[in-house]
Motif scaffolding. Structure first.
Motif, mmCIF file in Angstrom:
data_model
loop_
_atom_site.group_PDB
_atom_site.id
_atom_site.type_symbol
_atom_site.label_atom_id
_atom_site.label_comp_id
_atom_site.label_asym_id
_atom_site.label_seq_id
_atom_site.Cartn_x
_atom_site.Cartn_y
_atom_site.Cartn_z
ATOM 1 N N VAL A 13 0.850 -1.190 0.000
ATOM 2 C CA VAL A 13 0.000 0.000 0.000
ATOM 3 C C VAL A 13 0.883 1.236 0.000
ATOM 4 C CG1 VAL A 13 -1.807 1.259 1.222
ATOM 5 C CG2 VAL A 13 -1.798 -1.245 1.247
ATOM 6 N N ILE A 43 4.215 -3.170 3.425
ATOM 7 C CA ILE A 43 3.922 -4.571 3.150
ATOM 8 C C ILE A 43 3.941 -5.307 4.472
ATOM 9 C CG2 ILE A 43 6.341 -4.869 2.433
ATOM 10 C CD1 ILE A 43 5.394 -7.343 0.868
ATOM 11 N N MET A 44 2.840 -5.916 4.822
ATOM 12 C CA MET A 44 2.708 -6.687 6.060
ATOM 13 C C MET A 44 3.280 -5.936 7.257
ATOM 14 S SD MET A 44 3.549 -10.410 4.573
ATOM 15 C CE MET A 44 2.237 -11.564 4.366
ATOM 16 N N LYS A 45 2.861 -4.692 7.402
ATOM 17 C CA LYS A 45 3.233 -3.848 8.540
ATOM 18 C C LYS A 45 4.704 -3.438 8.552
ATOM 19 C CE LYS A 45 -0.122 -4.838 12.087
ATOM 20 N NZ LYS A 45 -0.289 -5.516 13.357
ATOM 21 N N GLN A 46 5.461 -3.774 7.487
ATOM 22 C CA GLN A 46 6.808 -3.228 7.371
ATOM 23 C C GLN A 46 6.756 -2.119 6.324
ATOM 24 O OE1 GLN A 46 10.174 -5.868 7.046
ATOM 25 N NE2 GLN A 46 9.153 -7.494 8.178
ATOM 26 N N PRO B 349 8.945 -9.636 4.463
ATOM 27 C CA PRO B 349 7.629 -10.260 4.326
ATOM 28 C C PRO B 349 7.528 -11.021 3.009
ATOM 29 C CG PRO B 349 7.414 -7.982 4.999
ATOM 30 C CD PRO B 349 8.854 -8.188 4.669
ATOM 31 N N PRO B 379 -0.547 -9.073 0.927
ATOM 32 C CA PRO B 379 0.548 -8.220 1.392
ATOM 33 C C PRO B 379 0.098 -7.114 2.357
ATOM 34 C CG PRO B 379 -0.093 -7.582 -0.830
ATOM 35 C CD PRO B 379 -0.916 -8.796 -0.471
ATOM 36 N N PHE B 380 -1.199 -7.050 2.648
ATOM 37 C CA PHE B 380 -1.739 -5.883 3.336
ATOM 38 C C PHE B 380 -1.751 -5.969 4.859
ATOM 39 C CE2 PHE B 380 -4.071 -6.646 -0.640
ATOM 40 C CZ PHE B 380 -3.511 -5.617 -1.374
ATOM 41 N N TYR B 381 -1.657 -7.161 5.408
ATOM 42 C CA TYR B 381 -1.881 -7.304 6.855
ATOM 43 C C TYR B 381 -0.663 -7.931 7.500
ATOM 44 C CZ TYR B 381 -6.223 -6.794 4.372
ATOM 45 O OH TYR B 381 -7.173 -6.354 3.508
ATOM 46 N N ASP B 382 -0.779 -8.306 8.799
ATOM 47 C CA ASP B 382 0.434 -8.814 9.437
ATOM 48 C C ASP B 382 0.787 -10.188 8.869
ATOM 49 O OD1 ASP B 382 -0.561 -10.971 10.976
ATOM 50 O OD2 ASP B 382 -1.268 -9.580 12.490
#
Lengths: 81, 457
Positions: A13, A43-46, B349, B379-382
């Protein structure tokens, strides 16, 4: 002037602001330097910083704030010079 | 309570849905456009799409989630962890819409979410806090005076921070002078609140937390969890109980946690986090989390109590289903967080399609996951794929079972931390149960035979 396309380093995002209540990293039309951060990709909270990649004038953002990008997708264009 | 909306995704949504279904409740899932095919959506009786893929526009959209609850005829909302779970504003909107919020009151969330107020409340309940400022510090002069009593290094912490965010450690008066206004500015922009406070930095400390439960009148604990194995302040492995914790310390710590829950008339499941200094045998309050935690299964494994079911029945107005005397801890449990991250590339990730997913099973192994073979890891979440939880009558048995279980993990399509976790399960420091909050990162830079710096291939 040659045009440089800024691309997303990762899928994720795209954010134009460091935080929702803060001003954008860069405005369209602004002068930027190659190592200047113009946005973030999450990406995945990174978070990965998106650098302008060239000295010049940031002509336009191709990607909208909070839009979903693939790796290598265009983020913005910079008029080099 | 008849219809429960679960305001979350992934493994915790699945976990809550299971408890709700066991209670005979009708269930409503929410999802983003990226999760329409996810397991938690199929498990629920019905679902509502609350927005596009980015969490800020879906799972974090308070009004969209409340609207979904009303639209689907839900009379209660369970927030899970993360996302909206500790937003007093969201709890307030749920209650304001005439629904039951499965958790404490918006006031309790607000009180514990403000680290300065939480610290003052803890002190009032007789819970030891880390030496530092008794409230926010506004000026460099005030900060220097506090540092005079705590000594250096000292941590500057944002009142509205937490979970490792909004913390700056300074080693001298000079650094403090320079850092204070900067941390205040960062706190204002990151958390909307510029207040900061100072705390002594306890080095070589362990992170030990106590599970508490309240029904507004009675307050109990369900023992402690050891959560010191962390990478970048994210927990990697958790244990119940804490290895080597002296019984006298355990008694005082659990007592302090219950006292804090009672002080705020707590309702629901909560976790009181402490820093434990093994050398001084002292513990200090860090913060209270007003939600179910990721690592709650280790407590369930050693106590035999279903914490999520208890959340639901207490939220529905029932009294606690058990008194303190009936809580007995038996054996030892370990939880390993299996993440879609590549340990060989600095834990980048790794989203993708799960071409193959085989998760462990067998006696005394519990796997909580919201993923399935053929499913997507967006790819949007933990990056949490699954929690591998094992129980043993001793810690040694549990460790052997953990190694066996981790060996059974097979994932194709995304990279996972499974090889890293497996090597960790053999690490002498972990096996000995003697570690603190910076141990894991030290082991990860150790390239000797015992260390974790070697690549997994």
């Amino acid at each position: 002037m040659p045009e440089h396309t800024v691309r997303s380093p990762l899928p994720g995002v795209f954010y134009r602001r460091p935080a929702p209540d803060q001003p954008p990293f860069a405005e369209e039309g602004a002068a930027v330097t190659a190592d200047q951060t113009i946005g973030l990709v999450e990406i995945m909270k990174q978070y990965a910083e998106v650098k302008a990649g060239a000295d010049g004038s940031l002509t336009a953002f191709v990607a909208e704030d909070q839009s979903v990008l693939g790796a290598g997708d265009a983020v913005a264009t910079v008029d080099v010079g | 309570m008849q219809t429960l909306l679960v305001a979350n995704r992934g493994e915790i949504a699945v976990r809550v849905l299971r408890a709700a279904r066991e209670l005979g409740l009708r269930t409503v899932a929410v999802c983003s456009e990226a999760d329409v095919g996810a397991l938690h959506v199929r498990m629920a009786d019905t679902h509502r799409v609350v927005g596009p893929a980015p969490a800020t526009r879906s799972y974090l959209d308070e009004d969209a989630v409340v609207a979904a609850a009303l639209d689907a005829g839900a009379d209660a909302v369970h927030p899970g962890y993360g996302f909206l779970s500790e937003r007093a504003s969201f709890a307030g909107k749920v209650v304001g819409a005439g629904l039951t919020f499965v958790g404490p009151s918006p006031e309790a969330i607000r009180l514990m979410g403000d680290k300065v107020l939480a610290r003052q409340t803890a002190a009032r309940a007789g819970v030891p806090t880390v030496p530092g400022s008794d409230g926010p510090v506004a000026t460099v002069e005030e900060a220097l005076e506090v540092a005079g009593s705590t000594g250096f290094p000292v941590a500057i912490k944002a009142a509205a921070g937490g979970g490792g965010r909004g913390i700056r450690v300074v080693a001298s008066a000079e650094e403090l002078r320079e850092a204070l206004p900067r941390v205040q500015g960062e706190a204002r922009s990151a958390f909307g609140n510029p207040e900061v406070y100072l705390e002594r930095l306890v080095q070589r400390a362990r992170h030990v937390e106590v599970q508490v439960f309240g029904d507004g009148e009675r307050f109990v604990h369900l023992g402690e969890r050891e959560c010191s194995l962390q990478r970048r302040r994210q927990k990697v492995v958790e244990e119940a109980g804490a290895p080597g914790l002296p019984e006298a310390v355990r008694e005082r710590m659990t007592g302090a946690a219950v006292a804090l829950a009672a002080e705020v008339g707590y309702h629901g499941a909560g976790t009181v986090e402490f820093l434990y200094d093994p050398e001084r045998a002292e513990f200090h309050f860090i913060e209270m989390n007003t939600r179910i935690q990721v690592e709650h299964p280790v407590t369930e494994m050693v106590t035999g109590r279903d914490l999520v079911r208890e959340q639901l029945t207490v939220a529905a107005g029932d009294p606690l289903s058990f008194p303190q005397e009936e809580v007995r801890v038996q054996g030892h449990a370990l939880e390993f967080r299996l993440n879609a991250e590549d340990p060989d590339t600095g834990f980048l990730p790794s989203p993708g399609t799960l071409a193959r997913l085989h998760l462990p099973g067998g006696p005394f192994v519990r796997v909580d996951s919201g993923s399935e073979q053929g499913g997507e890891v967006p790819p949007f979440y933990d990056s949490l794929l699954a929690k591998v939880v094992v129980w043993g009558d001793t810690r040694e048995t549990a460790l052997a079972r953990a190694r066996r279980a981790l060996d059974e993990v097979e994932v194709e399509g995304v990279a996972t931390t499974a090889p890293f976790l497996r090597r960790l399960a053999d690490h002498p420091g972990f096996v000995a149960g003697s570690y603190h909050t910076t141990s894991l990162e030290e082991w990860m830079t150790d390239s000797s035979e015992a260390g974790l710096a070697r690549r997994s291939a």
